[in-house]
Design a protein around this motif. Structure first.
Motif, PDB file in Angstrom:
ATOM      1  N   GLY A  26      45.653  34.052  46.333  1.00 36.63           N
ATOM      2  CA  GLY A  26      45.094  35.196  47.126  1.00 36.63           C
ATOM      3  C   GLY A  26      44.353  36.246  46.732  1.00 36.63           C
ATOM      4  N   ALA A  27      44.542  36.554  45.610  1.00 33.55           N
ATOM      5  CA  ALA A  27      43.604  37.785  44.835  1.00 33.55           C
ATOM      6  C   ALA A  27      42.136  37.247  44.490  1.00 33.55           C
ATOM      7  N   ILE A  28      42.370  35.606  44.190  1.00 34.58           N
ATOM      8  CA  ILE A  28      40.925  35.089  43.716  1.00 34.58           C
ATOM      9  C   ILE A  28      39.918  35.087  44.986  1.00 34.58           C
ATOM     10  N   LEU A  29      40.702  34.687  46.162  1.00 33.27           N
ATOM     11  CA  LEU A  29      39.837  34.570  47.446  1.00 33.27           C
ATOM     12  C   LEU A  29      39.606  35.870  47.944  1.00 33.27           C
ATOM     13  N   ALA A  30      40.224  36.970  47.666  1.00 30.72           N
ATOM     14  CA  ALA A  30      39.793  38.201  48.094  1.00 30.72           C
ATOM     15  C   ALA A  30      38.630  38.804  47.245  1.00 30.72           C
ATOM     16  N   ARG A  31      38.684  38.450  45.866  1.00 38.23           N
ATOM     17  CA  ARG A  31      37.726  38.917  45.129  1.00 38.23           C
ATOM     18  C   ARG A  31      36.149  37.977  45.524  1.00 38.23           C
ATOM     19  N   PHE A  32      36.392  36.867  45.869  1.00 40.87           N
ATOM     20  CA  PHE A  32      35.237  36.130  46.472  1.00 40.87           C
ATOM     21  C   PHE A  32      34.897  36.818  47.773  1.00 40.87           C
ATOM     22  N   ALA A  33      35.727  37.188  48.536  1.00 41.33           N
ATOM     23  CA  ALA A  33      35.128  37.930  49.854  1.00 41.33           C
ATOM     24  C   ALA A  33      34.699  39.108  49.667  1.00 41.33           C
ATOM     25  N   GLN A  34      35.095  40.128  48.899  1.00 42.26           N
ATOM     26  CA  GLN A  34      34.285  41.096  48.438  1.00 42.26           C
ATOM     27  C   GLN A  34      33.232  40.957  47.972  1.00 42.26           C
ATOM     28  N   LEU A 227      38.983  32.287  56.203  1.00 39.59           N
ATOM     29  CA  LEU A 227      39.806  31.356  56.671  1.00 39.59           C
ATOM     30  C   LEU A 227      40.601  30.699  55.650  1.00 39.59           C
ATOM     31  N   GLY A 228      40.150  30.344  54.417  1.00 43.85           N
ATOM     32  CA  GLY A 228      40.807  29.958  53.332  1.00 43.85           C
ATOM     33  C   GLY A 228      42.067  30.668  53.144  1.00 43.85           C
ATOM     34  N   MET A 229      41.988  32.167  53.243  1.00 46.02           N
ATOM     35  CA  MET A 229      42.914  32.939  52.849  1.00 46.02           C
ATOM     36  C   MET A 229      44.011  32.953  54.026  1.00 46.02           C
ATOM     37  N   GLY A 237      51.585  30.216  52.074  1.00 47.69           N
ATOM     38  CA  GLY A 237      52.310  31.082  50.949  1.00 47.69           C
ATOM     39  C   GLY A 237      53.354  31.733  51.651  1.00 47.69           C
ATOM     40  N   HIS A 238      52.914  32.940  52.428  1.00 52.24           N
ATOM     41  CA  HIS A 238      53.909  33.817  52.792  1.00 52.24           C
ATOM     42  C   HIS A 238      55.030  33.285  54.047  1.00 52.24           C
ATOM     43  N   THR A 239      54.372  32.349  54.720  1.00 54.48           N
ATOM     44  CA  THR A 239      55.269  31.373  55.514  1.00 54.48           C
ATOM     45  C   THR A 239      56.757  30.779  54.712  1.00 54.48           C
ATOM     46  N   SER A 240      56.045  30.046  53.570  1.00 53.84           N
ATOM     47  CA  SER A 240      57.468  29.622  52.732  1.00 53.84           C
ATOM     48  C   SER A 240      58.321  30.780  52.343  1.00 53.84           C
ATOM     49  N   TYR A 241      57.646  31.991  52.055  1.00 51.78           N
ATOM     50  CA  TYR A 241      58.661  32.968  51.816  1.00 51.78           C
ATOM     51  C   TYR A 241      59.458  33.280  52.876  1.00 51.78           C
ATOM     52  N   ASN A 242      59.048  33.612  54.197  1.00 46.44           N
ATOM     53  CA  ASN A 242      59.475  33.609  55.480  1.00 46.44           C
ATOM     54  C   ASN A 242      60.723  32.729  55.866  1.00 46.44           C
ATOM     55  N   GLY A 263      49.989  32.975  37.859  1.00 46.56           N
ATOM     56  CA  GLY A 263      48.764  31.891  38.546  1.00 46.56           C
ATOM     57  C   GLY A 263      47.608  32.684  38.811  1.00 46.56           C
ATOM     58  N   SER A 264      47.608  34.092  39.070  1.00 49.98           N
ATOM     59  CA  SER A 264      46.407  34.726  39.431  1.00 49.98           C
ATOM     60  C   SER A 264      45.681  35.067  38.220  1.00 49.98           C
ATOM     61  N   ALA A 265      46.182  35.455  37.077  1.00 47.18           N
ATOM     62  CA  ALA A 265      45.436  35.710  35.964  1.00 47.18           C
ATOM     63  C   ALA A 265      44.646  34.352  35.293  1.00 47.18           C
ATOM     64  N   VAL A 266      45.441  33.330  35.417  1.00 46.96           N
ATOM     65  CA  VAL A 266      44.757  32.005  35.028  1.00 46.96           C
ATOM     66  C   VAL A 266      43.830  31.841  35.950  1.00 46.96           C
ATOM     67  N   LEU A 267      43.728  31.706  37.149  1.00 44.13           N
ATOM     68  CA  LEU A 267      42.749  31.627  38.117  1.00 44.13           C
ATOM     69  C   LEU A 267      41.669  32.537  37.875  1.00 44.13           C
ATOM     70  N   ALA A 268      41.964  33.884  37.707  1.00 45.67           N
ATOM     71  CA  ALA A 268      40.747  34.876  37.479  1.00 45.67           C
ATOM     72  C   ALA A 268      39.887  34.579  35.869  1.00 45.67           C
ATOM     73  N   TRP A 269      40.681  33.948  35.121  1.00 43.55           N
ATOM     74  CA  TRP A 269      40.021  33.613  33.865  1.00 43.55           C
ATOM     75  C   TRP A 269      39.027  32.508  33.978  1.00 43.55           C
ATOM     76  N   VAL A 270      39.642  31.419  34.858  1.00 43.88           N
ATOM     77  CA  VAL A 270      38.723  30.188  35.205  1.00 43.88           C
ATOM     78  C   VAL A 270      37.492  30.803  36.097  1.00 43.88           C
ATOM     79  N   PHE A 271      37.646  31.477  37.055  1.00 44.99           N
ATOM     80  CA  PHE A 271      36.834  32.020  38.094  1.00 44.99           C
ATOM     81  C   PHE A 271      35.604  32.914  37.776  1.00 44.99           C
ATOM     82  N   PHE A 272      36.345  34.058  37.062  1.00 44.12           N
ATOM     83  CA  PHE A 272      35.558  35.348  36.831  1.00 44.12           C
ATOM     84  C   PHE A 272      35.559  35.503  35.337  1.00 44.12           C
ATOM     85  N   GLY A 273      36.297  34.736  34.648  1.00 44.82           N
ATOM     86  CA  GLY A 273      36.089  34.924  33.225  1.00 44.82           C
ATOM     87  C   GLY A 273      36.809  36.380  32.665  1.00 44.82           C
ATOM     88  N   GLU A 274      37.905  36.595  33.589  1.00 43.50           N
ATOM     89  CA  GLU A 274      38.882  37.682  33.080  1.00 43.50           C
ATOM     90  C   GLU A 274      39.755  37.148  32.120  1.00 43.50           C
TER      91      GLU A 274
END
Length: 299
Positions: A26-34, A227-229, A237-242, A263-274
């Motif tokens: 979610g956070a990765i796709l939101a960053r891409f959208a921004q 759309l991916g989000m 994701g959220h429907t699984s929680y519901n 998961g988000s931090a690992v993905l941020a490192w892969v995609f954004f170098g964080e």
């Protein structure tokens, strides 16, 4: 999607695991959208609006009779759930403009603390000792991630504002989970998801109109990310929680959400170098250990 028979004991944990993996994007796709120029309020609106549109045929096919028979109390609870879900996404996605993915996701998943307190005060839920140990370890890991991240240079210009927005998003998601617990006791999953996502989307559309935030005029790539989000983090994701709200406690679901920063931090490192520091890695391990202990302690 719901049935009268109780599922096998392992199934809710598997569903939550799949949901956690999807939600970590979610956070990765939101960053891409921004990056494609979508305002945060627009991202939240498109994420929930597209998800509600996609699930509409299934909801009407499986739950049309239930939807026609909604009473006043269910309608009010649905509006409440939609309000808090809309505010959760509006504040959390905005936080990603000002602080790192690691800090934002670590703080927004502190809903464990607020859900646990509210569940005890409002519903008398008493977590087991093992789950309490898992909660303490998980929260400690989350705090360690935030402390480590705050020592490094934040990518945003206002990390304090971003962190505050993430905490507000956590409070709102906690309220959404607690209201969802009441609604899921009487509503099948397609009906509940459609009502919650749809009402939240309508509130966000009104917010966009009142603030002058456009919903159109962006690139095709921006809409594909939105759309991916809707398909991944939201519907899967959220429907699984519901779905799991009917089979495990909201406190345990809040514990599982603490795995999102990993998961988000690992993905941020892969995609954004964080890159993340040593102590952040220790915090991630603590989060996973806490989730495991809470799973063992879930009754």
């Amino acid at each position: 999607m719901d049935s009268g028979k109780a599922p096998p004991r392992w199934l809710p944990f598997l569903v939550l695991g799949v949901g956690l993996l999807a939600i970590s994007f979610g956070a990765i796709l939101a960053r891409f959208a921004q990056g494609y120029g979508l305002p945060s309020l627009t991202i939240a609106t498109l994420r929930l609006g597209l998800a509600a549109l996609i699930i509409t045929p299934l909801a009407l096919w499986q739950s049309s009779r239930t939807l026609r028979a909604l009473n006043r109390g269910q309608i009010l609870l649905t509006c409440g759930a939609g309000f808090f879900l809309a505010l959760h996404f509006a504040t959390w996605i905005s936080s990603l403009e000002y602080t790192s993915v690691a800090s934002s996701t670590a703080l927004v998943t502190t809903n464990l603390l607020w859900v646990g307190i509210a569940s005890f005060l409002l519903f008398g839920d008493r977590p087991s000792r093992l789950m309490l140990v898992g909660i303490v370890i998980s929260l400690s890991g989350s705090g360690l991630i935030f402390w480590s991240d705050s020592r490094a240079s934040a990518p945003g210009s206002h990390p304090l504002l971003g962190n505050l927005l993430a905490i507000v998003g956590s409070w709102c998601f906690s309220a959404y989970l607690l209201i969802g617990r009441r609604l899921r006791a009487s509503l099948p999953l397609p009906a509940y998801v459609w009502l919650a996502y749809g009402s939240a989307a309508m509130l966000l559309v009104l917010a966009c109109q009142s603030s002058g935030t456009p919903l159109s005029g962006y690139s095709d790539a921006a809409y594909l990310v939105a759309l991916g989000m809707a398909l991944g983090p939201q519907l899967l994701g959220h429907t699984s929680y519901n779905w799991s709200l009917k089979h495990v406690s909201p406190t345990f679901i809040a514990v599982v959400t603490l795995g999102e920063p990993v998961g988000s931090a690992v993905l941020a490192w892969v995609f954004f170098g964080e890159a993340f520091a040593l102590w952040q890695g220790v915090g991630f391990v603590m989060l996973l250990v806490g989730i495991y202990l809470a799973a063992r302690g879930e009754r």
